[in-house]
Scaffold this motif. Structure first.
Motif, PDB file in Angstrom:
ATOM      1  N   ASP A 373      -6.730 -12.716  11.160  1.00 31.55           N
ATOM      2  CA  ASP A 373      -7.803 -12.227  10.280  1.00 31.55           C
ATOM      3  C   ASP A 373      -7.952 -10.708  10.270  1.00 31.55           C
ATOM      4  N   THR A 374      -7.403 -10.042  11.260  1.00 27.23           N
ATOM      5  CA  THR A 374      -7.529  -8.577  11.241  1.00 27.23           C
ATOM      6  C   THR A 374      -6.712  -7.966  10.093  1.00 27.23           C
ATOM      7  N   ALA A 375      -5.855  -8.765   9.449  1.00 29.25           N
ATOM      8  CA  ALA A 375      -5.092  -8.268   8.290  1.00 29.25           C
ATOM      9  C   ALA A 375      -5.938  -8.285   7.010  1.00 29.25           C
ATOM     10  N   ILE A 376      -7.065  -9.004   7.016  1.00 26.29           N
ATOM     11  CA  ILE A 376      -7.838  -9.190   5.775  1.00 26.29           C
ATOM     12  C   ILE A 376      -8.233  -7.846   5.133  1.00 26.29           C
ATOM     13  N   PRO A 377      -8.848  -6.919   5.878  1.00 24.36           N
ATOM     14  CA  PRO A 377      -9.232  -5.663   5.212  1.00 24.36           C
ATOM     15  C   PRO A 377      -8.037  -4.890   4.654  1.00 24.36           C
ATOM     16  N   HIS A 378      -6.885  -5.004   5.298  1.00 25.36           N
ATOM     17  CA  HIS A 378      -5.688  -4.309   4.813  1.00 25.36           C
ATOM     18  C   HIS A 378      -5.212  -4.917   3.493  1.00 25.36           C
ATOM     19  N   GLY A 379      -5.242  -6.239   3.412  1.00 21.18           N
ATOM     20  CA  GLY A 379      -4.823  -6.909   2.178  1.00 21.18           C
ATOM     21  C   GLY A 379      -5.772  -6.595   1.032  1.00 21.18           C
ATOM     22  N   VAL A 380      -7.069  -6.633   1.323  1.00 21.44           N
ATOM     23  CA  VAL A 380      -8.064  -6.332   0.283  1.00 21.44           C
ATOM     24  C   VAL A 380      -7.855  -4.902  -0.214  1.00 21.44           C
ATOM     25  N   ARG A 381      -7.676  -3.992   0.714  1.00 23.46           N
ATOM     26  CA  ARG A 381      -7.519  -2.581   0.341  1.00 23.46           C
ATOM     27  C   ARG A 381      -6.270  -2.383  -0.527  1.00 23.46           C
ATOM     28  N   TYR A 382      -5.174  -3.049  -0.150  1.00 19.52           N
ATOM     29  CA  TYR A 382      -3.941  -2.910  -0.937  1.00 19.52           C
ATOM     30  C   TYR A 382      -4.171  -3.357  -2.380  1.00 19.52           C
ATOM     31  N   TRP A 383      -4.790  -4.535  -2.546  1.00 15.07           N
ATOM     32  CA  TRP A 383      -5.005  -5.043  -3.912  1.00 15.07           C
ATOM     33  C   TRP A 383      -5.879  -4.087  -4.721  1.00 15.07           C
ATOM     34  N   VAL A 384      -6.968  -3.625  -4.103  1.00 12.27           N
ATOM     35  CA  VAL A 384      -7.911  -2.758  -4.817  1.00 12.27           C
ATOM     36  C   VAL A 384      -7.224  -1.440  -5.182  1.00 12.27           C
ATOM     37  N   ASP A 385      -6.542  -0.845  -4.217  1.00 13.20           N
ATOM     38  CA  ASP A 385      -5.872   0.435  -4.474  1.00 13.20           C
ATOM     39  C   ASP A 385      -4.772   0.279  -5.516  1.00 13.20           C
ATOM     40  N   LEU A 386      -4.068  -0.852  -5.476  1.00 16.68           N
ATOM     41  CA  LEU A 386      -2.983  -1.088  -6.437  1.00 16.68           C
ATOM     42  C   LEU A 386      -3.531  -1.141  -7.866  1.00 16.68           C
ATOM     43  N   ALA A 387      -4.660  -1.855  -8.043  1.00 17.85           N
ATOM     44  CA  ALA A 387      -5.252  -1.954  -9.393  1.00 17.85           C
ATOM     45  C   ALA A 387      -5.586  -0.556  -9.915  1.00 17.85           C
ATOM     46  N   HIS A 388      -6.201   0.259  -9.073  1.00 13.53           N
ATOM     47  CA  HIS A 388      -6.537   1.632  -9.494  1.00 13.53           C
ATOM     48  C   HIS A 388      -5.272   2.425  -9.799  1.00 13.53           C
ATOM     49  N   ALA A 389      -4.299   2.347  -8.880  1.00 11.90           N
ATOM     50  CA  ALA A 389      -3.087   3.168  -9.015  1.00 11.90           C
ATOM     51  C   ALA A 389      -2.296   2.773 -10.256  1.00 11.90           C
ATOM     52  N   TYR A 390      -2.226   1.470 -10.540  1.00 10.71           N
ATOM     53  CA  TYR A 390      -1.451   1.019 -11.684  1.00 10.71           C
ATOM     54  C   TYR A 390      -1.982   1.633 -12.979  1.00 10.71           C
ATOM     55  N   PHE A 391      -3.304   1.538 -13.154  1.00  9.89           N
ATOM     56  CA  PHE A 391      -3.858   2.022 -14.423  1.00  9.89           C
ATOM     57  C   PHE A 391      -3.936   3.548 -14.461  1.00  9.89           C
ATOM     58  N   ARG A 392      -4.074   4.166 -13.291  1.00  9.63           N
ATOM     59  CA  ARG A 392      -4.058   5.628 -13.247  1.00  9.63           C
ATOM     60  C   ARG A 392      -2.690   6.123 -13.727  1.00  9.63           C
ATOM     61  N   GLN A 393      -1.652   5.487 -13.212  1.00  9.01           N
ATOM     62  CA  GLN A 393      -0.299   5.893 -13.576  1.00  9.01           C
ATOM     63  C   GLN A 393      -0.029   5.637 -15.059  1.00  9.01           C
ATOM     64  N   ALA A 394      -0.438   4.459 -15.529  1.00  9.07           N
ATOM     65  CA  ALA A 394      -0.196   4.116 -16.911  1.00  9.07           C
ATOM     66  C   ALA A 394      -0.982   5.040 -17.840  1.00  9.07           C
ATOM     67  N   ARG A 395      -2.237   5.378 -17.451  1.00  5.38           N
ATOM     68  CA  ARG A 395      -3.080   6.214 -18.283  1.00  5.38           C
ATOM     69  C   ARG A 395      -2.556   7.645 -18.337  1.00  5.38           C
ATOM     70  N   GLY A 396      -1.901   8.054 -17.234  1.00 10.42           N
ATOM     71  CA  GLY A 396      -1.375   9.418 -17.176  1.00 10.42           C
ATOM     72  C   GLY A 396      -0.126   9.620 -18.016  1.00 10.42           C
ATOM     73  N   GLY A 397       0.246   8.630 -18.817  1.00  6.12           N
ATOM     74  CA  GLY A 397       1.382   8.794 -19.706  1.00  6.12           C
ATOM     75  C   GLY A 397       2.707   8.390 -19.075  1.00  6.12           C
ATOM     76  N   GLN A 398       2.644   8.015 -17.784  1.00  6.80           N
ATOM     77  CA  GLN A 398       3.884   7.576 -17.116  1.00  6.80           C
ATOM     78  C   GLN A 398       3.929   6.052 -17.131  1.00  6.80           C
ATOM     79  N   ALA A 399       3.846   5.475 -18.299  1.00  5.03           N
ATOM     80  CA  ALA A 399       3.796   4.018 -18.379  1.00  5.03           C
ATOM     81  C   ALA A 399       4.978   3.429 -17.633  1.00  5.03           C
ATOM     82  N   ILE A 400       4.692   2.411 -16.832  1.00  6.09           N
ATOM     83  CA  ILE A 400       5.772   1.786 -16.075  1.00  6.09           C
ATOM     84  C   ILE A 400       6.098   0.436 -16.684  1.00  6.09           C
ATOM     85  N   GLY A 401       7.206  -0.107 -16.316  1.00  4.84           N
ATOM     86  CA  GLY A 401       7.580  -1.427 -16.805  1.00  4.84           C
ATOM     87  C   GLY A 401       8.786  -1.329 -17.701  1.00  4.84           C
TER      88      GLY A 401
END
Ligand SMILES: [Zn+2]
Ligand SMILES: [Zn+2]
Length: 401
Positions: A373-401
């Motif tokens: 269970d000590t991994a739970i905060p790390h997993g939550v943080r990864y998902w949350v940060d990933l959502a922010h990072a994905y759209f930040r990158q896409a919005r900055g004109g560096q669309a990925i995919g």
């Protein structure tokens, strides 16, 4: 966090609540496509966070959506939720109450890490794009990911990219592994039946002995893996069951051979399958015997796309520290049905540390395994940060995919 203090599930602390929920799910494991309690519990949690939940996709699968500012951009985050037909050997309070069933792969942990992210993102200002949270049934041999896709997952919930994770006891909590390209193997199981004709052991000429033929076939399968594909492509064919005969003076009617083949490329797996069929045809003709080959539980390789892998690696390094992330982690010959989703969309699958630092952790599918269970905060943080990072990158004109 001390895992011993978070059993009640009534704490006001969100991580402790997730920890309590994880233990509750652990004690009520359900097998593929029977995850009704699990699915209901997830739906209840999502509704309590303010989500509308779409249920009943591939029996027990469900999806919750967090709409973003731009309806034209979306990502999908996926957790699996089924348990295994294993008798749990642990005797702690949250051990399985169900005979012969166990959360031995940590999907209980995957569920709560994604729930934690769904809750956290809902409380934050609206994201530039949409996030679909997918809770998938039947990962363990049921190809639940494929079934969700076949039932319209990507048409009902359009997404530009998909992301998945698996806890990894060999990596300490707070670390992670990722790599571009294949991270999990393509796999298929097979059943071969060599049909002969029974006879007295002393009169083989009056029957058709299937045993020497089966032995030749098993050896031919090893030659197939060693000689019929490029040596730099990893592949393994393992015969794991041989069933024949009941006594020592009767030639049996048939031999059943069962096993599995794994490769890091779906194309190489198809080559091996064709080779197995050719061996069957050749031996059957040469020995005037009947041999059937049946393939089932096919999973493609789980292949990470380059741009999304780079993004996920950066998110992990920012969250955990650069020295805690192996960006070229070795691929595994285990299989994962998230590969079906990565055949449809770009994305990446990571291994998230679940082992005790320096201590010994039981491996996945072991009867003494328990999600750390000590991994739970790390997993939550990864998902949350990933959502922010994905759209930040896409919005900055560096669309990925
Ligand atoms: Zn598993
Ligand atoms: Zn698993």
């Amino acid at each position: 966090m001390d895992t011993d203090t978070c059993a009640a599930g009534v704490s006001q602390d969100p991580i402790e609540r997730l920890c309590g929920l994880r233990k509750r799910l652990h004690s009520r494991p359900e097998l593929r496509f029977e995850e009704h309690f699990t699915s209901g519990t997830i739906a209840q949690a999502l509704e309590s966070y303010g989500y509308a939940v779409e249920q009943g996709i591939a029996e027990t699968g469900l999806v919750a959506t967090l709409p973003g500012k731009d309806p034209g951009r979306a990502i999908m985050l996926r957790a699996d939720m089924d348990a295994l037909p294993i008798q749990e050997a642990n005797d702690f309070e949250h051990a399985s109450r169900h005979q012969g069933r166990m959360h031995a792969c940590g999907h209980d942990g995957h569920i709560v890490m994604l729930l934690g992210a769904a809750r956290a993102l809902k409380l934050q200002p609206q994201l530039p794009g949409t996030v679909h949270f997918v809770f998938q049934p039947g990962e363990e041999g049921g190809a639940g990911a494929k079934r969700m896709i076949d039932e319209g997952l990507f048409t009902r919930f359009p997404a530009d990219a998909v992301f998945g994770m698996h806890n990894w006891p060999a990596l300490p909590v707070g670390s992670a592994g990722i790599r571009p390209g294949p991270i999990m193997a393509a796999g298929v199981r097979f059943r071969i039946v060599v049909q002969g004709k029974g006879a007295h052991a002393a009169q083989p000429h009056l029957g058709r002995d299937p045993i020497p033929l089966a032995c030749t076939l098993v050896l031919e399968l090893q030659t197939l893996a060693a000689r019929h594909k490029n040596p730099i492509d990893p592949a393994v064919i393992s015969v794991c069951m041989l069933n024949a005969g009941h006594t020592d003076n009767v030639i049996p009617e048939s031999v059943e051979i069962r096993g599995t083949a794994r490769t890091l490329s779906t194309g190489v797996l198809e080559l091996l399958q064709r080779g197995m069929s050719n061996i069957r045809n050749g031996l059957a003709l040469a020995q005037d015997a009947s041999i059937s080959v049946e393939f089932f539980q096919f999973y493609p390789a789980t292949v990470n796309s380059t741009a999304e892998t780079r993004l996920c690696a950066q998110v992990l390094q920012d969250a955990f520290g650069a020295d805690k992330v192996d960006v070229d982690t070795p691929p595994n010959m285990t299989s994962e049905d998230f590969g079906f989703m990565l055949q449809e969309k770009p994305g990446a699958y990571i291994l998230i540390g679940n082992g005790s630092p320096g201590g010994k952790s039981h491996n996945l599918h072991h009867p003494n395994y328990d999600f750390n269970d000590t991994a739970i905060p790390h997993g939550v943080r990864y998902w949350v940060d990933l959502a922010h990072a994905y759209f930040r990158q896409a919005r900055g004109g560096q669309a990925i995919g």
